[in-house]
Scaffold this motif. Structure first.
Motif, PDB file in Angstrom:
ATOM      1  N   SER A   1      -1.126  20.837  32.910  1.00 37.78           N
ATOM      2  CA  SER A   1       0.260  21.043  31.592  1.00 37.78           C
ATOM      3  C   SER A   1       1.283  21.695  32.331  1.00 37.78           C
ATOM      4  CB  SER A   1       0.042  22.014  30.728  1.00 37.78           C
ATOM      5  OG  SER A   1       1.099  21.245  29.299  1.00 37.78           O
ATOM      6  N   HIS A   2       1.781  22.422  31.742  1.00 34.80           N
ATOM      7  CA  HIS A   2       3.227  23.775  32.066  1.00 34.80           C
ATOM      8  C   HIS A   2       2.912  25.071  31.981  1.00 34.80           C
ATOM      9  CE1 HIS A   2       4.391  24.720  28.516  1.00 34.80           C
ATOM     10  NE2 HIS A   2       4.378  23.166  28.192  1.00 34.80           N
ATOM     11  N   ILE A   3       3.258  25.956  33.099  1.00 31.84           N
ATOM     12  CA  ILE A   3       2.961  27.824  32.606  1.00 31.84           C
ATOM     13  C   ILE A   3       4.157  28.423  32.235  1.00 31.84           C
ATOM     14  CG2 ILE A   3       0.898  27.510  34.034  1.00 31.84           C
ATOM     15  CD1 ILE A   3       2.831  29.105  35.910  1.00 31.84           C
TER      16      ILE A   3
ATOM     17  N   TYR B   1      -0.479  30.732  25.365  1.00 24.50           N
ATOM     18  CA  TYR B   1      -1.933  29.085  25.503  1.00 24.50           C
ATOM     19  C   TYR B   1      -0.829  27.947  24.974  1.00 24.50           C
ATOM     20  CZ  TYR B   1      -4.742  32.639  23.129  1.00 24.50           C
ATOM     21  OH  TYR B   1      -4.908  34.225  22.985  1.00 24.50           O
ATOM     22  N   ASP B   2       0.525  27.843  25.089  1.00 24.95           N
ATOM     23  CA  ASP B   2       1.172  26.798  25.012  1.00 24.95           C
ATOM     24  C   ASP B   2       1.257  26.581  26.406  1.00 24.95           C
ATOM     25  OD1 ASP B   2       4.853  25.633  24.755  1.00 24.95           O
ATOM     26  OD2 ASP B   2       3.452  24.706  25.549  1.00 24.95           O
ATOM     27  N   GLY B   3       0.737  24.796  27.109  1.00 24.00           N
ATOM     28  CA  GLY B   3       0.869  24.802  28.031  1.00 24.00           C
ATOM     29  C   GLY B   3      -0.453  25.604  29.521  1.00 24.00           C
ATOM     30  N   THR B   4      -0.450  26.571  28.982  1.00 27.24           N
ATOM     31  CA  THR B   4      -1.103  27.572  29.764  1.00 27.24           C
ATOM     32  C   THR B   4      -2.685  26.859  29.998  1.00 27.24           C
ATOM     33  OG1 THR B   4      -1.547  28.665  28.457  1.00 27.24           O
ATOM     34  CG2 THR B   4      -0.286  29.305  30.288  1.00 27.24           C
TER      35      THR B   4
ATOM     36  N   SER C   1       9.026  23.549  34.882  1.00 21.06           N
ATOM     37  CA  SER C   1      10.264  23.413  33.224  1.00 21.06           C
ATOM     38  C   SER C   1       9.955  22.345  32.203  1.00 21.06           C
ATOM     39  CB  SER C   1      11.403  23.098  34.243  1.00 21.06           C
ATOM     40  OG  SER C   1      12.326  23.515  33.260  1.00 21.06           O
ATOM     41  N   GLU C   2       9.014  22.544  32.033  1.00 19.58           N
ATOM     42  CA  GLU C   2       8.082  21.546  30.430  1.00 19.58           C
ATOM     43  C   GLU C   2       9.249  22.216  29.539  1.00 19.58           C
ATOM     44  OE1 GLU C   2       7.378  22.769  27.646  1.00 19.58           O
ATOM     45  OE2 GLU C   2       7.094  20.547  27.303  1.00 19.58           O
ATOM     46  N   GLU C   3       9.699  23.561  29.447  1.00 23.24           N
ATOM     47  CA  GLU C   3      10.762  24.031  28.175  1.00 23.24           C
ATOM     48  C   GLU C   3      12.194  23.908  28.974  1.00 23.24           C
ATOM     49  OE1 GLU C   3       7.472  25.595  25.712  1.00 23.24           O
ATOM     50  OE2 GLU C   3       8.973  24.318  25.828  1.00 23.24           O
TER      51      GLU C   3
ATOM     52  N   LEU D   1      -4.687  18.681  28.579  1.00 21.08           N
ATOM     53  CA  LEU D   1      -5.081  19.267  27.141  1.00 21.08           C
ATOM     54  C   LEU D   1      -4.189  20.338  26.848  1.00 21.08           C
ATOM     55  CD1 LEU D   1      -7.525  20.395  26.006  1.00 21.08           C
ATOM     56  CD2 LEU D   1      -7.962  22.088  27.578  1.00 21.08           C
ATOM     57  N   HIS D   2      -4.368  20.676  25.018  1.00 21.24           N
ATOM     58  CA  HIS D   2      -2.595  20.806  24.990  1.00 21.24           C
ATOM     59  C   HIS D   2      -3.553  21.717  23.269  1.00 21.24           C
ATOM     60  CE1 HIS D   2       1.378  22.463  24.352  1.00 21.24           C
ATOM     61  NE2 HIS D   2       1.418  22.364  25.038  1.00 21.24           N
ATOM     62  N   ILE D   3      -2.635  23.018  23.218  1.00 20.84           N
ATOM     63  CA  ILE D   3      -3.090  23.276  21.400  1.00 20.84           C
ATOM     64  C   ILE D   3      -2.175  22.501  20.981  1.00 20.84           C
ATOM     65  CG2 ILE D   3      -3.271  26.068  22.161  1.00 20.84           C
ATOM     66  CD1 ILE D   3      -0.972  26.426  21.576  1.00 20.84           C
ATOM     67  N   GLU D   4      -2.559  22.458  20.012  1.00 18.64           N
ATOM     68  CA  GLU D   4      -2.068  21.466  18.560  1.00 18.64           C
ATOM     69  C   GLU D   4      -1.046  21.975  17.858  1.00 18.64           C
ATOM     70  OE1 GLU D   4      -3.859  20.706  14.522  1.00 18.64           O
ATOM     71  OE2 GLU D   4      -1.668  20.466  14.118  1.00 18.64           O
ATOM     72  N   GLN D   5      -0.436  23.024  17.819  1.00 16.36           N
ATOM     73  CA  GLN D   5       1.122  23.583  18.120  1.00 16.36           C
ATOM     74  C   GLN D   5       1.453  23.262  16.381  1.00 16.36           C
ATOM     75  OE1 GLN D   5       3.170  22.274  21.304  1.00 16.36           O
ATOM     76  NE2 GLN D   5       3.423  24.092  21.772  1.00 16.36           N
ATOM     77  N   GLY D   6       0.185  23.141  15.653  1.00 15.72           N
ATOM     78  CA  GLY D   6       0.395  22.942  14.217  1.00 15.72           C
ATOM     79  C   GLY D   6      -1.369  22.861  13.583  1.00 15.72           C
TER      80      GLY D   6
ATOM     81  N   TYR E   1       6.523  17.587  21.635  1.00 17.07           N
ATOM     82  CA  TYR E   1       6.249  16.636  23.081  1.00 17.07           C
ATOM     83  C   TYR E   1       5.830  17.833  24.262  1.00 17.07           C
ATOM     84  CZ  TYR E   1      11.137  19.096  24.404  1.00 17.07           C
ATOM     85  OH  TYR E   1      11.770  20.108  24.758  1.00 17.07           O
ATOM     86  N   HIS E   2       5.325  16.368  25.354  1.00 18.50           N
ATOM     87  CA  HIS E   2       4.331  17.258  25.874  1.00 18.50           C
ATOM     88  C   HIS E   2       5.016  16.842  27.587  1.00 18.50           C
ATOM     89  CE1 HIS E   2       2.811  19.906  23.681  1.00 18.50           C
ATOM     90  NE2 HIS E   2       2.091  18.494  22.781  1.00 18.50           N
ATOM     91  N   ASP E   3       5.087  16.810  28.831  1.00 15.95           N
ATOM     92  CA  ASP E   3       4.238  17.028  30.242  1.00 15.95           C
ATOM     93  C   ASP E   3       4.287  14.928  29.979  1.00 15.95           C
ATOM     94  OD1 ASP E   3       4.983  19.627  31.621  1.00 15.95           O
ATOM     95  OD2 ASP E   3       6.204  18.442  31.430  1.00 15.95           O
TER      96      ASP E   3
HETATM   97 MN    MN Z   1       4.104  22.699  25.510  1.00 18.48          MN
END
Ligand code: MN
Ligand code: HGY
Ligand code: MN
Length: 440
Positions: A74-76, A85-88, A119-121, A218-223, A387-389
């Motif tokens: 994922s992304h950092i 937690y988002d990405g990391t 640069s995912e964001e 693997l990612h947090i749901e963000q919901g 969205y995600h990578d």
């Molecule tokens: Mn993310």
């Protein structure tokens, strides 16, 4: 589990005061964080390489090293004033899963490769998933190298620039291609990435279609769905389709006391009407999956006693159904045209990206469900509104995503949080998934 401590340590590479995290792509904090993660990967016995835009690959060679690999990651990078937690979760969780397999004496047939995407964001270059777009051949390398560095982006196209901008009236038609901006004056991605040590041609970033046989993020749901339902894991089936618009409104400045109201051409009021039209257009599709926000607004000269002469508004529109999403974008463009006409303002609208949604691969989804069952974790299939990578990795590899709950569904805020047991569950499920996919 060391990943918990590592998540806390990674959060320290930030230029925001804790608990907030800010780690913008290619910033000093980002470069320090990358170096730290790469060292963790080397310490775990992985072979590390980087491409010309800074995507980082840490490979555990399998016994059949020429066979298609299994990717995870994922992304950092982190947007301003956000969470840890988002990405990391996907990078350090992926590393922890690999270490767990090594501790377990597992020997992968297929190589397992951890990715840290650049640069995912959209914070720095105005477009999300920059690294994975280039990996998947979804962004023209020459357009990418000319993306404007927001740290230097003038508030509006500077006078005399050769920027080809289309006014709202030209754009009120079926959506054009994803990215139709052209270079304007100021700093570009090429300048920034080379200064960060990433040289070479972006044309070489693209991966061949058979490079990965599977990719899992693997990612947090963000919901709030997993937390509310008390389910351990989300198995993602679809990823929503994002579109981003940049609206540049130019009026006439002047003294806030001296210019009479009928004579004003206030750019900020035009932007305000467009922002309200964004909300109205998204709320009126009747579908809960349609969402939109005018999340960034820069006012010039931004002085209390000076009538705003220029405003840049950045708008984010999403939906799992791309036709419905495009109908919202068209409604926004029509509002921009109305403001252009009725308020005698110049309104230039650029569609930065308008991407298709992603459908996760059924074989990978089944492997993730099998992994959850092996880890004795409850699971449910769900869509991802963020969205995600993975949205772009799905274009070059069979892709799936694993979600873990986050408190209150909160993300992109300093109080973003995922409990240690949820993190441990996610890593355990990912460990089993990698074991399955790398043995296949
Ligand atoms: Mn993310
Ligand atoms: O905006 C998103 O959905 C992602 O977190 N970049
Ligand atoms: Mn994010």
């Amino acid at each position: 589990m060391s990943a918990l401590a590592e998540l806390e340590q990674l959060a320290g590479f930030s230029n925001a005061s804790p608990p907030a995290v800010t780690r913008v792509a290619f910033s000093q904090e980002d470069m320090r964080a990358r170096a730290w993660v790469k060292q963790l990967c080397r310490d775990a016995g992985l072979a590390v390489r980087e491409d010309a835009v800074g995507n980082t690959f840490a490979r555990w060679c399998g016994t059949e090293s020429q066979a298609g690999a299994v990717g995870t990651g994922s992304h950092i990078d982190a947007i301003p004033d956000s969470g840890r937690y988002d990405g990391t979760m996907g990078v350090l969780g992926g590393l922890e899963a690999i270490r767990a397999l090594k501790r377990d004496g597992f020997i992968p047939r297929r190589s397992i490769e951890l990715l840290m995407f650049t640069s995912e964001e959209p914070t720095r270059f105005g477009i999300g998933c920059l690294g994975s777009r280039l990996l998947s051949g979804s962004l023209d390398p020459s357009v990418a190298d000319n993306l404007m560095d927001a740290e230097q982006r003038p508030l509006s196209s500077p006078k005399g620039a050769d920027a080809r901008r289309q006014t709202a009236k030209e754009l009120v038609k079926p959506l054009g291609g994803p990215l139709n901006t052209v270079p304007v004056l100021g700093g570009f991605l090429k300048t920034v990435r080379e200064a960060a040590g990433f040289r070479g041609s972006l044309a070489d970033v693209r991966l061949p279609g058979d490079y990965y046989v599977a990719f899992v993020e693997l990612h947090i749901e963000q919901g709030p769905i997993l937390e509310r339902s008390g389910i351990d894991l989300g198995i993602v089936t679809d990823i929503a389709a994002p579109a981003t618009l940049r609206v540049e409104i130019t009026g006439e400045g002047g003294h806030a006391g001296a210019v009479l109201m009928p004579e004003r051409r206030d750019a900020f009021l035009g932007a305000s009407e467009i922002a309200l039209a964004v909300e109205k257009a998204a709320s009126s599709t009747g579908a809960p999956d349609t969402v939109a926000t005018a999340g960034a607004c820069r006012v010039f000269p931004n002085a209390v006693n000076s009538i705003p002469s220029r405003v840049t508004l950045e708008v984010d529109v999403r939906d799992i159904d791309s036709d419905r999403r495009d109908s919202v974008v068209r409604a926004i463009l029509e509002a921009a045209k109305r403001v252009h006409d009725e308020r005698r303002l110049r309104v230039e609208t650029t569609i930065v990206n308008a991407d298709a949604p992603a459908h996760c691969d059924e074989r990978v989804v089944a492997a993730l469900e099998q992994a959850a069952d092996r880890a004795r974790l409850s699971r449910t299939r769900m869509i991802s509104r963020a969205y995600h990578d993975s949205l772009f990795m799905s274009r070059i590899a069979p892709t799936g995503m694993l979600f873990i709950p986050c408190r209150g569904g909160v993300s992109h805020r300093p109080d973003e949080y995922s409990a240690p047991e949820h993190i441990a569950n996610g890593v355990r499920a990912l460990t089993e998934a990698l074991r399955l996919l790398a043995s296949d």
